[in-house]
Design a protein around this motif. Structure first.
Motif, PDB file in Angstrom:
ATOM      1  N   SER A 132       0.812  -1.223   0.000  1.00  0.00           N
ATOM      2  CA  SER A 132       0.000   0.000   0.000  1.00  0.00           C
ATOM      3  C   SER A 132       0.843   1.271   0.000  1.00  0.00           C
ATOM      4  O   SER A 132       0.300   2.369  -0.047  1.00  0.00           O
ATOM      5  CB  SER A 132      -0.911   0.010   1.221  1.00  0.00           C
ATOM      6  OG  SER A 132      -0.111   0.094   2.382  1.00  0.00           O
ATOM      7  N   PHE A 160       3.655   4.278  -1.147  1.00  0.00           N
ATOM      8  CA  PHE A 160       3.701   5.215  -2.282  1.00  0.00           C
ATOM      9  C   PHE A 160       4.289   4.535  -3.521  1.00  0.00           C
ATOM     10  O   PHE A 160       3.650   4.475  -4.587  1.00  0.00           O
ATOM     11  CB  PHE A 160       4.548   6.416  -1.835  1.00  0.00           C
ATOM     12  CG  PHE A 160       4.857   7.453  -2.886  1.00  0.00           C
ATOM     13  CD1 PHE A 160       3.872   7.958  -3.713  1.00  0.00           C
ATOM     14  CD2 PHE A 160       6.156   7.962  -3.001  1.00  0.00           C
ATOM     15  CE1 PHE A 160       4.163   8.941  -4.661  1.00  0.00           C
ATOM     16  CE2 PHE A 160       6.458   8.945  -3.933  1.00  0.00           C
ATOM     17  CZ  PHE A 160       5.467   9.430  -4.772  1.00  0.00           C
ATOM     18  N   ARG A 169       0.450  -4.601   6.701  1.00  0.00           N
ATOM     19  CA  ARG A 169       0.268  -4.937   8.113  1.00  0.00           C
ATOM     20  C   ARG A 169      -1.194  -5.044   8.490  1.00  0.00           C
ATOM     21  O   ARG A 169      -1.552  -5.870   9.313  1.00  0.00           O
ATOM     22  CB  ARG A 169       0.962  -3.890   8.998  1.00  0.00           C
ATOM     23  CG  ARG A 169       2.436  -4.159   9.124  1.00  0.00           C
ATOM     24  CD  ARG A 169       3.091  -3.141   9.982  1.00  0.00           C
ATOM     25  NE  ARG A 169       3.134  -1.826   9.316  1.00  0.00           N
ATOM     26  CZ  ARG A 169       3.729  -0.761   9.818  1.00  0.00           C
ATOM     27  NH1 ARG A 169       4.315  -0.839  10.989  1.00  0.00           N
ATOM     28  NH2 ARG A 169       3.754   0.372   9.156  1.00  0.00           N
ATOM     29  N   THR A 181       9.640  -4.065  -0.943  1.00  0.00           N
ATOM     30  CA  THR A 181       9.684  -2.597  -0.791  1.00  0.00           C
ATOM     31  C   THR A 181       9.454  -2.166   0.646  1.00  0.00           C
ATOM     32  O   THR A 181       9.829  -1.053   1.015  1.00  0.00           O
ATOM     33  CB  THR A 181       8.609  -1.885  -1.656  1.00  0.00           C
ATOM     34  OG1 THR A 181       7.354  -1.890  -0.982  1.00  0.00           O
ATOM     35  CG2 THR A 181       8.444  -2.523  -3.020  1.00  0.00           C
ATOM     36  N   TYR A 207      17.719   6.962   9.112  1.00  0.00           N
ATOM     37  CA  TYR A 207      17.045   6.296   7.977  1.00  0.00           C
ATOM     38  C   TYR A 207      18.104   5.738   7.015  1.00  0.00           C
ATOM     39  O   TYR A 207      18.015   4.598   6.563  1.00  0.00           O
ATOM     40  CB  TYR A 207      16.113   7.288   7.261  1.00  0.00           C
ATOM     41  CG  TYR A 207      15.617   6.768   5.931  1.00  0.00           C
ATOM     42  CD1 TYR A 207      14.645   5.774   5.880  1.00  0.00           C
ATOM     43  CD2 TYR A 207      16.137   7.249   4.732  1.00  0.00           C
ATOM     44  CE1 TYR A 207      14.195   5.283   4.660  1.00  0.00           C
ATOM     45  CE2 TYR A 207      15.688   6.770   3.507  1.00  0.00           C
ATOM     46  CZ  TYR A 207      14.722   5.781   3.482  1.00  0.00           C
ATOM     47  OH  TYR A 207      14.305   5.290   2.269  1.00  0.00           O
ATOM     48  N   LYS A 251      18.744   1.777   5.829  1.00  0.00           N
ATOM     49  CA  LYS A 251      18.776   1.275   4.447  1.00  0.00           C
ATOM     50  C   LYS A 251      20.135   0.647   4.123  1.00  0.00           C
ATOM     51  O   LYS A 251      20.226  -0.344   3.397  1.00  0.00           O
ATOM     52  CB  LYS A 251      18.479   2.412   3.457  1.00  0.00           C
ATOM     53  CG  LYS A 251      17.098   3.008   3.559  1.00  0.00           C
ATOM     54  CD  LYS A 251      15.975   2.005   3.406  1.00  0.00           C
ATOM     55  CE  LYS A 251      15.759   1.522   1.980  1.00  0.00           C
ATOM     56  NZ  LYS A 251      14.644   0.525   1.911  1.00  0.00           N
ATOM     57  N   VAL A 273      11.835  10.401  -4.178  1.00  0.00           N
ATOM     58  CA  VAL A 273      10.798  10.061  -5.147  1.00  0.00           C
ATOM     59  C   VAL A 273       9.601  10.995  -4.981  1.00  0.00           C
ATOM     60  O   VAL A 273       9.089  11.166  -3.863  1.00  0.00           O
ATOM     61  CB  VAL A 273      10.359   8.589  -4.971  1.00  0.00           C
ATOM     62  CG1 VAL A 273       9.343   8.208  -6.045  1.00  0.00           C
ATOM     63  CG2 VAL A 273      11.569   7.654  -5.022  1.00  0.00           C
TER      64      VAL A 273
END
Ligand code: NDP
Length: 318
Positions: free
Chosen positions: A9, A11, A32, A79, A158, A162, A188
């Motif tokens: 769900s 982006f 989730r 993702t 963050y 990653k 993005v």
């Protein structure tokens, strides 16, 4: 063919699901909370969803949670990962779900012999953050890998999540003989399919609301191009390694300028958060992305579509 998209769900994932359905795939999307209309309604409305979209409940932190969604799939697009730039507890909010979650998904892939390829959504965050100096002349490419110690010292949580997740993924797939291709997008933007705003388009809303912009330069690109790149990386047998993506690397002041040109009647922010010289843009190699056939939508078009989408979703009214 049956494929799985984790965090369906989100982006970027919503566009991947949309394009996969358009291409005739049967898609298993994990999330989730499949009972939350804000998370699923936009997916269920996609063309082909009624016939070929199945939703599965799965959490990155639950061991074995992805087994049923992944079993029998030909491809897996991983993702799901928290995207938050401000957190209280980086370990709990970012690092655990990113790192343990990625290994959790890959373990499910290792248990399912049907899986031929995994596409991992990493980030330029896992590429360019190290003590290697970045100047306007430097061309960052896929051979760079961010340094976790540098991320910790700079409190780039963050980015650290990653970096650790991608590094652990490469180790795991090499040890377990899994074919993985990694996509490393920059910031993005572009039209939202989901109803609520996400972290990477929020800076655009801030600029429109007149908030002073950060003194920073980032790569930017369109969400549809990111989704396309994932599918190319899955469908093209020779795709391999990592693919860095950006249409253009620009300072925030340039994003503000483009928005002012597009919307002359709106008071777009023209103030930076500090008076220091602007951080100059760097260069990001497009060679590998071009070799995969990724096309980049001009940033001006992506920014316009982002703003139009804010209007459509009633995030903005002007
Ligand atoms: P979103 O916030 O829109 O989506 C993130 C997804 O991750 C959500 O679907 C969310 O699921 C899922 N998620 C987060 N925590 C958990 C958890 N504990 N268990 C299960 N699922 C979880 O972000 P984006 O679409 O922007 O990002 C998608 C991916 O792309 C991420 O891996 C991100 O790091 C990467 N990326 C994003 C960039 C950007 O600029 N947007 C740039 C580069 C990389 P749920 O629906 O259940 O909340």
């Amino acid at each position: 063919k049956v494929v799985c998209v984790t965090g369906a769900s989100g982006f970027i994932a919503s566009w991947i699901v949309k394009f996969l359905l358009q291409r005739g795939y049967t898609v298993r999307g994990t999330l989730r909370d499949p009972s939350n209309p804000k998370k699923v309604d936009h997916l269920l409305k996609l063309d082909g969803a009624k016939e070929r979209l199945q939703l599965f409940k799965a959490d990155l932190l639950e061991e074995g949670s992805f087994d049923s969604a992944i079993e029998g799939c030909d491809g897996v697009f991983h993702t799901a990962s928290p995207v938050r730039f401000v957190v209280n507890d980086p370990q709990v909010e970012l690092i655990d779900p990113a790192l343990k979650g990625t290994l959790n998904v890959l373990k499910s892939c290792a248990r399912s012999p049907s899986v031929k390829r995994v596409i991992l959504t990493s980030s330029v965050s896992a590429v360019k953050f190290s003590s290697r100096p970045i100047t306007p002349e430097v061309v960052v490419d896929e051979t760079w890998f961010s340094d976790p110690d540098f991320c910790r010292e700079s409190e780039l949580w963050y980015t650290l999540s990653k970096t650790l997740a991608e590094a652990a993924a490469w180790k795991f797939v090499n040890e377990n003989n899994i074919d993985m291709v990694v996509i490393n997008p920059s910031m993005v933007v572009g039209p939202l399919l989901q109803p609520e705003i996400n972290e990477s388009v929020e800076p655009i809303l801030n600029l429109i609301n007149g908030v002073p912009f950060p003194n920073n330069a980032f790569g930017w690109l369109d969400v549809k191009d990111v989704a396309d790149a994932h599918i190319l990386a899955y469908e093209i047998a020779s795709a391999n390694g990592r693919y860095c993506l950006a249409e253009r690397v620009v300072h925030y002041s340039e994003i503000a300028r483009i928005l002012r040109d597009l919307y002359p009647t709106i008071q777009i922010s023209d103030k930076c958060v500090n008076d220091e010289p602007y951080v100059p843009p760097y260069q990001l190699s497009k060679e590998k992305a071009n070799s995969l056939g990724v096309k980049f939508t001009p940033l001006e078009v992506s920014l316009k579509e982002t703003v139009e989408s804010f209007r459509e979703k009633n995030i903005l009214d002007f």
